[in-house]
Design an enzyme around this catalytic site. Structure first.
Site, PDB file in Angstrom:
ATOM      1  N   GLU A  26      44.201  33.983  43.712  1.00  0.00           N
ATOM      2  CA  GLU A  26      43.810  35.398  43.645  1.00  0.00           C
ATOM      3  C   GLU A  26      44.071  36.124  44.957  1.00  0.00           C
ATOM      4  O   GLU A  26      44.483  37.274  44.964  1.00  0.00           O
ATOM      5  CB  GLU A  26      42.333  35.522  43.239  1.00  0.00           C
ATOM      6  CG  GLU A  26      42.062  35.159  41.788  1.00  0.00           C
ATOM      7  CD  GLU A  26      42.764  36.104  40.798  1.00  0.00           C
ATOM      8  OE1 GLU A  26      43.101  37.242  41.182  1.00  0.00           O
ATOM      9  OE2 GLU A  26      42.988  35.693  39.646  1.00  0.00           O
ATOM     10  N   TYR A 103      36.959  42.719  42.924  1.00  0.00           N
ATOM     11  CA  TYR A 103      37.875  42.192  41.899  1.00  0.00           C
ATOM     12  C   TYR A 103      38.069  40.676  42.074  1.00  0.00           C
ATOM     13  O   TYR A 103      37.935  39.903  41.120  1.00  0.00           O
ATOM     14  CB  TYR A 103      39.249  42.891  41.912  1.00  0.00           C
ATOM     15  CG  TYR A 103      40.205  42.045  41.126  1.00  0.00           C
ATOM     16  CD1 TYR A 103      40.122  42.006  39.735  1.00  0.00           C
ATOM     17  CD2 TYR A 103      41.083  41.165  41.761  1.00  0.00           C
ATOM     18  CE1 TYR A 103      40.903  41.145  38.992  1.00  0.00           C
ATOM     19  CE2 TYR A 103      41.868  40.299  41.029  1.00  0.00           C
ATOM     20  CZ  TYR A 103      41.763  40.301  39.644  1.00  0.00           C
ATOM     21  OH  TYR A 103      42.518  39.421  38.920  1.00  0.00           O
ATOM     22  N   ASP A 121      41.742  44.100  36.958  1.00  0.00           N
ATOM     23  CA  ASP A 121      42.801  44.424  37.925  1.00  0.00           C
ATOM     24  C   ASP A 121      43.585  45.622  37.378  1.00  0.00           C
ATOM     25  O   ASP A 121      43.209  46.228  36.375  1.00  0.00           O
ATOM     26  CB  ASP A 121      43.700  43.200  38.189  1.00  0.00           C
ATOM     27  CG  ASP A 121      44.559  42.839  36.987  1.00  0.00           C
ATOM     28  OD1 ASP A 121      44.392  43.453  35.913  1.00  0.00           O
ATOM     29  OD2 ASP A 121      45.416  41.939  37.122  1.00  0.00           O
TER      30      ASP A 121
END
Ligand code: SF4
Length: 232
Positions: A26, A103, A121
């Site tokens: 990520e 996020y 996202d």
């Protein structure tokens, strides 16, 4: 979900629920494209397969290994996060980790810990806005692929979209997105070039771009000792 099972992308971080591996993916994906991330993700995990192994490395090794991915602070923050997790475990609130925003925290919670939270996202947000639908966390990967390959920013491919039948935006076209400012000649480019030189080997301050060195030092990406600039 049926569409995703048939054509979903086969990405290496989708084969694991290890929170550290998910965090690495990520953080890399925050500002780098999937195709560029895949080999770097695999190489990173081969070198540092666990939080503890990354925590035991020097910050300089992490910064050096990050070269070419851009936005180098991400590499340094990932290393800082690993050190913190190695000492204190995973925090309840993942945004307490360096470089982890809302996020990224929700993505790790959903994909690694199985929490009931949908990571939103750019791609997921676009599909949600256009369909005006709500989706469960189980659909997260499917929505990400739909946004990346079908519900594209400017000209969505509604003809092959599995959500087309109920989508009020079907057939719409959108204005081009604002282009990212040029990298060439920018201060970001000067910083990246300076860090690349220092990552090769320590450099005398006088041989480098002084403003770039000052900014890199403020971010903890380089250290200056007796006019010699090196990685931390
Ligand atoms: S029908 Fe078109 S606008 Fe609607 S979700 Fe599918 S690709 Fe996006």
């Amino acid at each position: 979900m049926a569409w995703f099972r048939a054509v979903g992308r086969d990405l290496p971080w989708r084969k694991t629920r290890d929170p550290y591996s998910i965090l690495v993916s990520e953080v890399m994906l925050q500002q780098t494209q999937v195709e560029r991330v895949i080999p770097r993700y695999l190489a990173w995990l081969e070198r540092w397969p666990t939080v503890e192994s990354l925590a035991a490395a020097s910050p300089g090794d992490a910064i050096r290994a990050w070269q070419g991915l851009g936005y180098n602070r991400r590499g340094l923050n990932l290393h800082r996060a690993a050190r913190r997790i190695a000492v204190s475990g995973w925090p309840e609130n993942l945004t307490e980790l360096p470089g982890v925003g809302p996020y990224t925290a929700s993505a790790v919670r959903c994909f690694a810990f199985g929490d009931d939270v949908l990571p939103v996202d750019t791609n997921v947000r676009r599909v949600q806005e256009r369909t005006r639908d709500r989706f469960s966390p189980a659909a997260a990967q499917a929505l990400m692929d739909l946004g990346a390959t079908v519900c594209l920013a400017r000209i969505p491919r509604c003809g092959i979209c599995p959500l087309a039948a109920g989508c009020p935006s079907r057939g719409s076209r959108y204005e081009p997105l604002r282009k990212q400012s040029r990298f060439e000649g920018s201060f970001r480019a000067r910083r990246a070039q300076t860090l690349r030189l220092v990552a090769e080997h320590p450099q005398p301050l006088a041989a480098l771009d002084g403003e770039a060195v000052a900014a890199l030092r403020d971010d903890g990406l380089v250290v200056c000792d007796n006019d010699l600039v090196s990685l931390p």
